[in-house]
Design an enzyme around this catalytic site. Structure first.
Site, PDB file in Angstrom:
ATOM      1  CG  LEU A 204      -2.529   0.781   1.551  1.00 22.81           C
ATOM      2  CD1 LEU A 204      -3.211   0.216  -0.192  1.00 22.81           C
ATOM      3  CD2 LEU A 204      -2.777   1.093   2.589  1.00 22.81           C
ATOM      4  CG  HIS A 205       3.537   3.035  -3.222  1.00 26.70           C
ATOM      5  ND1 HIS A 205       2.785   1.526  -3.761  1.00 26.70           N
ATOM      6  CD2 HIS A 205       3.169   3.662  -4.221  1.00 26.70           C
ATOM      7  CE1 HIS A 205       2.499   2.288  -4.982  1.00 26.70           C
ATOM      8  NE2 HIS A 205       3.240   3.471  -5.293  1.00 26.70           N
ATOM      9  NE  ARG A 206      -1.473   3.966  -6.911  1.00 26.44           N
ATOM     10  CZ  ARG A 206      -0.303   3.751  -7.924  1.00 26.44           C
ATOM     11  NH1 ARG A 206       0.494   4.656  -8.266  1.00 26.44           N
ATOM     12  NH2 ARG A 206       0.015   2.839  -8.452  1.00 26.44           N
ATOM     13  NE  ARG A 239       3.488   8.971  -1.300  1.00 23.90           N
ATOM     14  CZ  ARG A 239       3.894  10.196  -1.342  1.00 23.90           C
ATOM     15  NH1 ARG A 239       2.591  10.781  -0.190  1.00 23.90           N
ATOM     16  NH2 ARG A 239       3.949  10.997  -2.114  1.00 23.90           N
ATOM     17  CG  ASP A 281      -1.765   1.173  -2.604  1.00 27.05           C
ATOM     18  OD1 ASP A 281      -0.306   0.723  -3.261  1.00 27.05           O
ATOM     19  OD2 ASP A 281      -1.950   2.353  -2.197  1.00 27.05           O
TER      20      ASP A 281
END
Ligand code: UD1
Length: 361
Positions: A204-206, A239, A281
């Protein structure tokens, strides 16, 4: 013929690797690899060069992290100097990151032809920085290499001349096929404390998923619940790890959720190949899971890779925790759709690309 190819951020490395290898087989080509330095950590960059045997970059622009405008501008300033010095006949860019767009802009203004690998993908969602990068890159590129027929259609609809478009398949699958056996011989799950049982794998990083505390909390709560019946391995992007700390959500990534640092290519491929399901994502994972036949739940409202839905194992679940839970339950019940490997995802995309690039050289 002097060709410069560009790699900048993690998802570029597995795409550029087979192209670099194929270009190096052509005696008429003098090839230079430029790393922009968009990603710079060991785990975000160096490990991929090692795992994929990519030669060390000839030039590193060392731009690092910054806002979109600053990062793009720094790449442009530095890459313009490289182009002026090296005078390439062609610049090859891959994917949709800031480095892809920045180098395309520079080359186009210097009238150096640009080849874009993975052209024509569209989410039709301009809140995604990658969509802007794709639109700019494709409108300036001279050769557009696509991974699926829908991408060809998108480009034609935008007025790209059909003779510039080449459907060649998926270079990421070239890399996967080349390294699949080596990855299969590892046992990464055991190192994370799992002893042969089934597990889910998640990334998950968006910004749209991790920068908003309520969205991130909802997703992590659902994942926490899933992890009660199926352990979830979660290598965390820098992030996301910063946001989890900032929003004080560490308690949601404990217990059945096994977090780790970002992983190298081989380790991750090992985990993905054996996973019961993947939640992500990422763009690339939607394609890799389709190839591997592993069910994929994409935590986004849209995808630029529709073939992974129409033919592959992918389903969009958005960011609604209920839908994520429901879809995970369906997979655990053994109730998932049939899938097939899309056309030309056969390990020969880079070969086709290099044949077209060097025609007449
Ligand atoms: C970038 C790409 C995205 C891709 C993702 C894969 C753009 C617009 N986005 O997003 O398409 O899916 O890479 O990872 O190009 N950081 C580190 N170490 C690094 C690199 C970054 O700690 O080596 C941290 C920095 O705090 C940075 C943050 O991660 O500010 C985000 O990095 P950045 O490259 O700006 O964007 P990504 O979210 O990684």
């Amino acid at each position: 013929m002097r060709i410069i190819s560009i790699a900048g951020a993690r998802p570029n490395f597995m795409k550029i690797a087979p192209i670099v290898a194929a270009l190096e087989q052509v005696p008429e080509v003098e090839h230079l690899l430029v790393h922009t330095g968009q990603h710079y950590d060991q785990e975000m960059s160096d490990v991929f060069f090692r795992d994929l045997s990519i030669p060390a970059p000839d030039i590193d622009l060392e731009v690092g992290s910054a806002s979109h405008a600053v990062q793009t501008a720094r790449i442009m300033v530095e890459f313009e100097k490289v182009c002026e010095k090296e005078q390439p006949d062609m610049v090859v860019v891959v994917g949709d990151v800031n480095s892809t767009m920045a180098c395309t802009l520079v080359a186009a203004k210097l009238q150096i032809p640009v080849a874009h690998v993975e052209a024509g993908l569209r989410s039709f969602d301009r809140t995604m920085p990658e969509e802007i990068n794709r639109l700019v890159t494709d409108s300036l590129a001279d050769l557009l290499f696509t991974t699926s027929r829908d991408a060809d259609e998108n480009l034609k609809r935008e007025g790209v001349a059909p003779q510039k478009i080449h459907f060649v398949g998926n270079v990421m699958i070239d890399t996967l096929l080349k390294h699949r056996e080596r990855a299969a011989s590892m046992d990464v799950a055991r190192g994370l404390g799992l002893d042969g049982e089934d597990y889910a794998l998640m990334t998950l990083h968006r910004p749209s998923n991790v920068d908003d505390p309520s969205v991130l909390t909802g997703i992590l709560q659902a994942v926490q619940q899933i992890s009660r019946s199926l352990p979830v391995i979660f290598p965390i992007h820098p992030r996301t790890s910063a946001r989890i700390k900032e929003f004080e959500l560490a308690s949601l990534v404990e217990g059945g959720v096994r977090i780790s640092e970002p992983m190298g290519y081989l380790e991750f491929l090992n985990l993905m190949s054996k996973a019961r399901l993947v939640m992500t994502d990422s763009g690339g994972l939607q394609e890799e899971t389709t190839f591997l036949g592993v069910p994929c739940l994409t935590i986004r409202k849209n995808t630029e890779r529709p073939v992974t839905i129409s033919e592959g194992t992918n389903v969009l679940v958005g960011t609604d925790p209920e839908r994520l839970l429901e879809a995970a339950g369906q997979i655990l019940d053994g109730n998932w759709k049939a899938s097939k490997v899309p056309e030309y995802w056969d390990g020969r995309a880079a070969e086709r690309i290099v044949e077209i690039l060097t025609r007449g050289s």
